[in-house]
Design a protein around this motif. Structure first.
Motif, PDB file in Angstrom:
ATOM      1  N   VAL A   1       0.846  -1.202   0.000  1.00  0.00           N
ATOM      2  CA  VAL A   1       0.000   0.000   0.000  1.00  0.00           C
ATOM      3  C   VAL A   1       0.882   1.254   0.000  1.00  0.00           C
ATOM      4  O   VAL A   1       0.760   2.120  -0.863  1.00  0.00           O
ATOM      5  N   ILE A   2       1.803   1.321   0.968  1.00  0.00           N
ATOM      6  CA  ILE A   2       2.673   2.496   1.100  1.00  0.00           C
ATOM      7  C   ILE A   2       4.039   2.224   0.490  1.00  0.00           C
ATOM      8  O   ILE A   2       4.725   3.103  -0.004  1.00  0.00           O
ATOM      9  N   VAL A   3       4.435   0.956   0.522  1.00  0.00           N
ATOM     10  CA  VAL A   3       5.762   0.596   0.028  1.00  0.00           C
ATOM     11  C   VAL A   3       5.719  -0.816  -0.524  1.00  0.00           C
ATOM     12  O   VAL A   3       4.856  -1.611  -0.141  1.00  0.00           O
ATOM     13  N   ASP A   4       6.640  -1.126  -1.444  1.00  0.00           N
ATOM     14  CA  ASP A   4       6.670  -2.475  -2.005  1.00  0.00           C
ATOM     15  C   ASP A   4       7.856  -3.246  -1.426  1.00  0.00           C
ATOM     16  O   ASP A   4       8.936  -3.271  -2.010  1.00  0.00           O
ATOM     17  N   THR A   5       7.625  -3.862  -0.268  1.00  0.00           N
ATOM     18  CA  THR A   5       8.699  -4.664   0.330  1.00  0.00           C
ATOM     19  C   THR A   5       8.619  -6.124  -0.111  1.00  0.00           C
ATOM     20  O   THR A   5       9.511  -6.904   0.213  1.00  0.00           O
ATOM     21  N   ALA A   6       7.568  -6.468  -0.889  1.00  0.00           N
ATOM     22  CA  ALA A   6       7.373  -7.865  -1.303  1.00  0.00           C
ATOM     23  C   ALA A   6       8.600  -8.408  -2.042  1.00  0.00           C
ATOM     24  O   ALA A   6       8.959  -9.571  -1.889  1.00  0.00           O
ATOM     25  N   ARG A   7       9.266  -7.526  -2.818  1.00  0.00           N
ATOM     26  CA  ARG A   7      10.431  -8.020  -3.582  1.00  0.00           C
ATOM     27  C   ARG A   7      11.588  -8.375  -2.656  1.00  0.00           C
ATOM     28  O   ARG A   7      12.366  -9.282  -2.914  1.00  0.00           O
ATOM     29  N   TYR A   8      11.720  -7.681  -1.509  1.00  0.00           N
ATOM     30  CA  TYR A   8      12.788  -8.017  -0.559  1.00  0.00           C
ATOM     31  C   TYR A   8      12.445  -9.318   0.178  1.00  0.00           C
ATOM     32  O   TYR A   8      13.310 -10.157   0.407  1.00  0.00           O
ATOM     33  N   HIS A   9      11.144  -9.443   0.542  1.00  0.00           N
ATOM     34  CA  HIS A   9      10.706 -10.706   1.160  1.00  0.00           C
ATOM     35  C   HIS A   9      11.017 -11.843   0.193  1.00  0.00           C
ATOM     36  O   HIS A   9      11.521 -12.892   0.580  1.00  0.00           O
ATOM     37  N   PHE A  10      10.711 -11.629  -1.100  1.00  0.00           N
ATOM     38  CA  PHE A  10      10.901 -12.670  -2.118  1.00  0.00           C
ATOM     39  C   PHE A  10      12.365 -13.114  -2.203  1.00  0.00           C
ATOM     40  O   PHE A  10      12.657 -14.313  -2.162  1.00  0.00           O
ATOM     41  N   ILE A  11      13.283 -12.148  -2.276  1.00  0.00           N
ATOM     42  CA  ILE A  11      14.710 -12.493  -2.389  1.00  0.00           C
ATOM     43  C   ILE A  11      15.133 -13.341  -1.177  1.00  0.00           C
ATOM     44  O   ILE A  11      15.821 -14.354  -1.316  1.00  0.00           O
ATOM     45  N   ALA A  12      14.680 -12.933   0.017  1.00  0.00           N
ATOM     46  CA  ALA A  12      15.107 -13.626   1.235  1.00  0.00           C
ATOM     47  C   ALA A  12      14.485 -15.020   1.363  1.00  0.00           C
ATOM     48  O   ALA A  12      15.168 -15.986   1.733  1.00  0.00           O
ATOM     49  N   TRP A  13      13.185 -15.151   1.030  1.00  0.00           N
ATOM     50  CA  TRP A  13      12.547 -16.480   1.089  1.00  0.00           C
ATOM     51  C   TRP A  13      13.140 -17.397   0.018  1.00  0.00           C
ATOM     52  O   TRP A  13      13.348 -18.587   0.236  1.00  0.00           O
ATOM     53  N   LYS A  14      13.411 -16.838  -1.164  1.00  0.00           N
ATOM     54  CA  LYS A  14      13.949 -17.633  -2.283  1.00  0.00           C
ATOM     55  C   LYS A  14      15.333 -18.189  -1.913  1.00  0.00           C
ATOM     56  O   LYS A  14      15.630 -19.353  -2.175  1.00  0.00           O
ATOM     57  N   ALA A  15      16.149 -17.352  -1.278  1.00  0.00           N
ATOM     58  CA  ALA A  15      17.495 -17.793  -0.877  1.00  0.00           C
ATOM     59  C   ALA A  15      17.379 -18.951   0.125  1.00  0.00           C
ATOM     60  O   ALA A  15      18.125 -19.934   0.041  1.00  0.00           O
ATOM     61  N   LEU A  16      16.420 -18.837   1.043  1.00  0.00           N
ATOM     62  CA  LEU A  16      16.223 -19.895   2.040  1.00  0.00           C
ATOM     63  C   LEU A  16      15.749 -21.189   1.358  1.00  0.00           C
ATOM     64  O   LEU A  16      16.265 -22.278   1.655  1.00  0.00           O
ATOM     65  N   ALA A  17      14.816 -21.056   0.416  1.00  0.00           N
ATOM     66  CA  ALA A  17      14.312 -22.237  -0.304  1.00  0.00           C
ATOM     67  C   ALA A  17      15.456 -22.929  -1.054  1.00  0.00           C
ATOM     68  O   ALA A  17      15.590 -24.165  -1.006  1.00  0.00           O
ATOM     69  N   GLU A  18      16.293 -22.125  -1.706  1.00  0.00           N
ATOM     70  CA  GLU A  18      17.411 -22.708  -2.466  1.00  0.00           C
ATOM     71  C   GLU A  18      18.367 -23.458  -1.552  1.00  0.00           C
ATOM     72  O   GLU A  18      18.855 -24.536  -1.881  1.00  0.00           O
ATOM     73  N   GLU A  19      18.598 -22.868  -0.388  1.00  0.00           N
ATOM     74  CA  GLU A  19      19.456 -23.507   0.606  1.00  0.00           C
ATOM     75  C   GLU A  19      18.865 -24.861   1.039  1.00  0.00           C
ATOM     76  O   GLU A  19      19.587 -25.822   1.276  1.00  0.00           O
ATOM     77  N   LEU A  20      17.530 -24.899   1.097  1.00  0.00           N
ATOM     78  CA  LEU A  20      16.846 -26.130   1.515  1.00  0.00           C
ATOM     79  C   LEU A  20      16.639 -27.087   0.337  1.00  0.00           C
ATOM     80  O   LEU A  20      16.117 -28.185   0.507  1.00  0.00           O
ATOM     81  N   GLY A  21      17.008 -26.644  -0.871  1.00  0.00           N
ATOM     82  CA  GLY A  21      17.004 -27.534  -2.035  1.00  0.00           C
ATOM     83  C   GLY A  21      15.753 -27.524  -2.888  1.00  0.00           C
ATOM     84  O   GLY A  21      15.485 -28.489  -3.610  1.00  0.00           O
ATOM     85  N   PHE A  22      14.953 -26.448  -2.848  1.00  0.00           N
ATOM     86  CA  PHE A  22      13.813 -26.381  -3.761  1.00  0.00           C
ATOM     87  C   PHE A  22      13.647 -24.980  -4.326  1.00  0.00           C
ATOM     88  O   PHE A  22      14.242 -24.011  -3.836  1.00  0.00           O
ATOM     89  N   GLU A  23      12.815 -24.906  -5.377  1.00  0.00           N
ATOM     90  CA  GLU A  23      12.613 -23.634  -6.065  1.00  0.00           C
ATOM     91  C   GLU A  23      11.439 -22.867  -5.471  1.00  0.00           C
ATOM     92  O   GLU A  23      10.454 -23.474  -5.038  1.00  0.00           O
ATOM     93  N   PHE A  24      11.554 -21.557  -5.446  1.00  0.00           N
ATOM     94  CA  PHE A  24      10.472 -20.702  -4.937  1.00  0.00           C
ATOM     95  C   PHE A  24      10.285 -19.579  -5.951  1.00  0.00           C
ATOM     96  O   PHE A  24      11.208 -18.816  -6.218  1.00  0.00           O
ATOM     97  N   THR A  25       9.094 -19.524  -6.564  1.00  0.00           N
ATOM     98  CA  THR A  25       8.876 -18.577  -7.663  1.00  0.00           C
ATOM     99  C   THR A  25       8.139 -17.311  -7.197  1.00  0.00           C
ATOM    100  O   THR A  25       7.579 -17.279  -6.103  1.00  0.00           O
ATOM    101  N   GLU A  26       8.098 -16.323  -8.104  1.00  0.00           N
ATOM    102  CA  GLU A  26       7.380 -15.079  -7.782  1.00  0.00           C
ATOM    103  C   GLU A  26       5.891 -15.348  -7.577  1.00  0.00           C
ATOM    104  O   GLU A  26       5.235 -14.671  -6.792  1.00  0.00           O
ATOM    105  N   LYS A  27       5.391 -16.347  -8.305  1.00  0.00           N
ATOM    106  CA  LYS A  27       3.975 -16.712  -8.149  1.00  0.00           C
ATOM    107  C   LYS A  27       3.748 -17.276  -6.729  1.00  0.00           C
ATOM    108  O   LYS A  27       2.768 -16.935  -6.079  1.00  0.00           O
ATOM    109  N   ASP A  28       4.689 -18.114  -6.289  1.00  0.00           N
ATOM    110  CA  ASP A  28       4.602 -18.638  -4.914  1.00  0.00           C
ATOM    111  C   ASP A  28       4.591 -17.487  -3.909  1.00  0.00           C
ATOM    112  O   ASP A  28       3.876 -17.520  -2.902  1.00  0.00           O
ATOM    113  N   ASN A  29       5.399 -16.469  -4.194  1.00  0.00           N
ATOM    114  CA  ASN A  29       5.535 -15.333  -3.274  1.00  0.00           C
ATOM    115  C   ASN A  29       4.212 -14.595  -3.046  1.00  0.00           C
ATOM    116  O   ASN A  29       3.996 -14.029  -1.982  1.00  0.00           O
TER     117      ASN A  29
END
Ligand code: B16
Ligand code: MG
Length: 215
Positions: A12-40
């Protein structure tokens, strides 16, 4: 009579979703699976621990509670490395102008966000002083669509729910506003936010005059 506006933060006021996405994606990769923008998309407006559960569901794995908390903390540290560097130019178009216009008309302003990092973000964006009350993820026990976050906001401002308008980008947030007996402006598309009283693509489309027409 509208006396207060309650704003969700992310989307609404700011778009932090892209930062959440980068951080969740890095964690998913570390755990061995893919995490897409659609998942986000599934994590928008959802609390941190619920997001953790959804992420693991996508990866088809599960961990004991302590391990999940440790992973979520690590994700949060990564996320904070981005938000602690945010600048006021990241405020979404029209937000500051609309808030200033509301203030000119003596409308009270509160934040109603699921994020436990909301104060850091408001400070970085130099928006803190505009808010008469901040209800964030550190102050609520029930997640949207429960109306707790907005009802606490109305209470902190000393107004009744029916004197409030909520601005929300998540379907669960719109439901929370309606469950609290408030008017709601959806930020996004009518396909997803159709239950809101009005849907606009961003705060740049809002004005005090449009707000007044909601009553
Ligand atoms: P944190 P909002 C929400 O903010 C985000 O949309 C959501 O993606 C996030 O998981 C949640 O805050 C919790 O954030 O990890 O910072 O506590 O839309 O309610 O302003
Ligand atoms: Mg949001």
């Amino acid at each position: 009579m509208i006396k207060a506006c309650l704003f969700d933060l992310d989307g609404v006021i700011v778009d932090t979703a892209r930062y959440h996405f980068i951080a969740w994606k890095a964690l998913a990769e570390e755990l061995g699976f893919e995490f897409t923008e659609k998942d986000n998309e599934r994590l928008k407006g959802v609390s941190r621990m619920r997001s953790m559960d959804i992420l693991l569901e996508i990866g088809g794995i599960d961990f004991p509670r302590e391990k999940k908390e440790e992973l979520a903390t690590r994700k949060n540290e990564h996320y904070r490395s981005f938000i602690t560097k945010m600048e006021p130019n990241e405020i979404l178009p029209g937000s500051t102008e609309f808030i200033k216009e509301l203030k000119k008309h003596n409308i009270k302003i509160a934040l109603g966000s699921a994020s436990k990092n909301a104060m850091t973000i408001l400070d970085r964006l130099q928006l803190t002083d505009w808010f008469d009350a901040v209800i964030d993820g550190t102050k609520v026990s029930k997640a949207k669509p429960d109306p707790e976050v907005f009802l606490k906001g109305a209470e902190a401002l000393g107004v009744s729910p029916n004197e409030c308008v909520v601005f929300e980008d998540a379907e669960a947030g719109v439901e929370a506003a309606l469950a609290g007996g408030m008017k709601c402006v959806g930020i996004g598309t009518p396909e997803i936010l159709g239950n809101a009283h009005l849907v606009v693509s961003g705060l740049h489309e809002m004005s005090f005059e449009k707000l007044s027409r909601l009553q």
